[in-house]
Design a protein around this motif. Structure first.
Motif, short mmCIF file in Angstrom:
data_model
loop_
_atom_site.label_atom_id
_atom_site.label_comp_id
_atom_site.label_asym_id
_atom_site.label_seq_id
_atom_site.Cartn_x
_atom_site.Cartn_y
_atom_site.Cartn_z
N LEU A 7 63.31 137.13 83.99
CA LEU A 7 62.53 136.29 83.13
C LEU A 7 61.91 137.14 81.95
CD1 LEU A 7 60.37 134.91 86.00
CD2 LEU A 7 62.01 133.74 84.41
N ALA A 8 61.84 138.23 82.08
CA ALA A 8 61.59 139.11 80.81
C ALA A 8 62.47 139.14 79.84
CB ALA A 8 61.21 140.54 81.33
N GLU A 9 63.88 139.50 80.28
CA GLU A 9 65.11 139.35 79.43
C GLU A 9 65.23 138.07 78.85
OE1 GLU A 9 69.27 139.12 78.22
OE2 GLU A 9 68.35 137.94 79.80
N LEU A 10 65.05 136.81 79.46
CA LEU A 10 64.89 135.56 78.70
C LEU A 10 64.03 135.26 77.83
CD1 LEU A 10 66.17 132.61 78.74
CD2 LEU A 10 64.51 132.10 80.62
N CYS A 11 62.81 135.83 77.94
CA CYS A 11 61.85 135.64 76.84
C CYS A 11 62.29 136.46 75.77
CB CYS A 11 60.60 136.33 77.28
SG CYS A 11 59.73 135.38 78.59
N GLU A 12 63.13 137.77 75.71
CA GLU A 12 63.59 138.62 74.54
C GLU A 12 64.46 137.79 73.89
OE1 GLU A 12 64.40 142.07 76.22
OE2 GLU A 12 62.32 142.78 76.55
N ARG A 13 65.26 136.89 74.64
CA ARG A 13 66.46 136.36 74.13
C ARG A 13 66.19 135.09 73.47
NH1 ARG A 13 70.34 134.48 76.83
NH2 ARG A 13 69.51 134.59 78.87
N LEU A 14 65.35 134.50 73.84
CA LEU A 14 64.97 133.06 73.18
C LEU A 14 65.12 132.98 71.66
CD1 LEU A 14 62.05 131.56 75.34
CD2 LEU A 14 64.40 130.93 75.15
N PRO A 15 64.58 133.88 70.99
CA PRO A 15 64.62 133.71 69.39
C PRO A 15 66.01 133.86 68.98
CG PRO A 15 63.02 135.31 69.98
CD PRO A 15 63.59 134.89 71.31
N ILE A 16 67.15 134.57 69.65
CA ILE A 16 68.41 134.97 69.46
C ILE A 16 69.26 133.68 69.68
CG2 ILE A 16 70.33 136.29 69.84
CD1 ILE A 16 68.48 138.76 70.35
N MET A 17 68.77 133.08 71.07
CA MET A 17 69.66 132.16 71.49
C MET A 17 69.26 130.65 70.44
SD MET A 17 69.14 130.14 75.01
CE MET A 17 68.95 131.77 75.75
N ALA A 18 67.97 130.58 70.04
CA ALA A 18 67.64 129.77 69.29
C ALA A 18 68.40 129.58 68.02
CB ALA A 18 66.21 129.51 69.11
N GLU A 19 68.51 130.64 67.36
CA GLU A 19 69.36 131.01 66.00
C GLU A 19 70.75 130.71 66.39
OE1 GLU A 19 69.72 134.58 62.53
OE2 GLU A 19 68.38 134.69 64.52
N GLU A 20 71.27 130.92 67.26
CA GLU A 20 72.83 130.99 67.48
C GLU A 20 72.98 129.58 67.69
OE1 GLU A 20 73.61 133.15 71.28
OE2 GLU A 20 73.74 135.03 70.27
N PHE A 21 72.21 128.44 68.41
CA PHE A 21 72.42 127.27 68.46
C PHE A 21 71.88 126.26 67.43
CE2 PHE A 21 73.20 128.90 72.65
CZ PHE A 21 74.47 128.12 73.06
N GLY A 22 71.42 126.91 66.40
CA GLY A 22 70.74 126.19 65.21
C GLY A 22 69.45 125.59 65.44
N LEU A 23 68.78 126.14 66.50
CA LEU A 23 67.52 125.23 66.88
C LEU A 23 66.17 125.96 66.37
CD1 LEU A 23 68.53 124.64 70.62
CD2 LEU A 23 68.78 123.19 68.61
N GLN A 24 65.33 125.24 65.81
CA GLN A 24 64.08 125.64 65.56
C GLN A 24 63.10 126.18 66.74
OE1 GLN A 24 62.80 126.57 62.31
NE2 GLN A 24 61.11 127.40 63.20
N LEU A 25 62.71 127.25 67.00
CA LEU A 25 62.18 127.69 68.41
C LEU A 25 60.44 127.32 67.97
CD1 LEU A 25 62.59 128.80 70.91
CD2 LEU A 25 61.72 130.97 70.03
N ILE A 26 59.99 126.44 68.91
CA ILE A 26 58.52 126.07 68.77
C ILE A 26 57.78 126.37 70.25
CG2 ILE A 26 56.90 123.90 68.67
CD1 ILE A 26 58.47 124.30 66.06
N PRO A 27 56.91 127.25 70.00
CA PRO A 27 56.12 127.75 71.07
C PRO A 27 55.07 126.91 71.97
CG PRO A 27 54.98 128.71 69.19
CD PRO A 27 56.14 127.79 68.70
N ALA A 28 55.67 125.70 72.18
CA ALA A 28 54.70 124.50 72.87
C ALA A 28 55.64 123.77 73.72
CB ALA A 28 53.90 123.95 71.84
#
Length: 313
Positions: A7-28
């Motif tokens: 779970l901790a590693e997933l939280c760290e990867r979210l910004p990178i994952m969103a950028e890789e798939f061209g998605l805007q990351l929204i914290p909500a």
């Protein structure tokens, strides 16, 4: 890799994952979205959800990370570790809650749950993964709360039983006291109460309430007992009047008020200390044995002759 690490590693990867798939990351997350669907984390990986979002033209990846707050989680449980009550039920309750508290505090600040959401053709598709230890703690808290409620109810029931026992003891103490039974007014009764059951301190509300209830209980019991005794006397007026005359208590009573006083005293002593009611006194004073001093004197002379012939040894 442990679940916490995943779970901790997933939280760290979210910004990178969103950028890789061209998605805007929204914290909500869109909790109130009218169309909703949920994907089990074991059925689809986060990367697969992001790939599906890109394939369908979605441009936003919503996310929410919940960190475990031990203080908030435990706020409904009162710390009773310093409770001086030696009741075994309380000790068991405290141990169960303290164990829960220790486990919860060890998890404080850890990732409890990660939620992701993408909008696909108007449907909010949710993906989430919650730590199994969080679900275990929640289940343990429910059990502890249920146990606590049951044990608190046990303590309250036992306390109520103890109070009733004490009220009964005080009431019996008052009932057995002749001065309390014979009290002719509030003042005499209050003095008897203060002698037997002194008033507690003003701040001791519960003791005051028990004392008040005991006084009411004793008063009611005395009234009921007196009613029963004197109700029976109502069927024996002549016999009781003859008994009074034979006792010699009226030998020197020449007036009706004097005989009335002796009658009240006689009835009180005969009944065990209860104050005779006015209607009983009135009816008995209408009897010839008590109304006429001549009748009283005749009975006295007869008794004296009897004692002369049959002297008591």
């Amino acid at each position: 890799m442990s679940e916490n690490a995943v779970l901790a590693e997933l939280c760290e990867r979210l910004p990178i994952m969103a950028e890789e798939f061209g998605l805007q990351l929204i914290p909500a997350v869109p909790e109130d979205h009218p169309g909703r669907a949920h994907v089990d984390y074991e059925a689809m990986a986060p990367e697969e959800l992001c790939g599906l979002a890109r394939a369908t033209g979605a441009r936003v990846l919503f996310h929410r990370t919940t960190m475990f707050d031990a203080e908030s989680f435990l706020e409904e449980f009162v710390d009773q570790s310093d409770d001086e009550d030696s009741d075994p039920a309380r000790a068991a309750e405290t141990e169960a809650i303290q164990r829960l508290r220790r486990r919860a505090k060890r998890r404080n600040g850890q990732v409890e749950e990660v939620e992701l959401c993408v909008i696909l053709d108007g449907i909010a598709v949710f993906w989430s993964r919650r730590a199994t230890w969080a679900a275990d703690l929640e289940a343990e808290a429910d059990t502890a709360q249920h146990e606590q409620n049951g044990l608190v109810e046990h303590v309250r029931t036992r306390r109520a039983q103890d109070e009733e026992t004490e009220i009964t003891r005080i009431a019996r103490l008052l009932q057995e006291d002749r001065a309390f039974r014979e009290a002719k007014g509030p003042g005499e009764r209050r003095r008897a109460i203060e002698r037997l059951v002194p008033a507690p301190r003003d701040e001791d509300y519960e003791a005051g309430q028990m004392r008040w209830r005991a006084i009411r209980q004793a008063t009611s019991a005395i009234e009921e007992a007196a009613e029963a005794v004197f109700g029976d006397y109502m069927t024996q007026l002549t016999e009781i009047a003859d008994e009074l005359v034979a006792s010699g208590a009226l030998d020197n009573a020449r007036t009706i008020p004097a005989r009335r006083i002796h009658l009240k005293k006689f009835l009180s002593e005969r009944s065990g200390g209860y104050a005779p009611p006015a209607d009983l006194i009135t009816l008995m004073m209408e009897l010839p044995q008590l109304r006429d001093s001549a009748g009283t004197k005749t009975a006295s002379l007869a008794r004296q002759r009897h004692e002369a012939l049959f002297p008591m040894e």
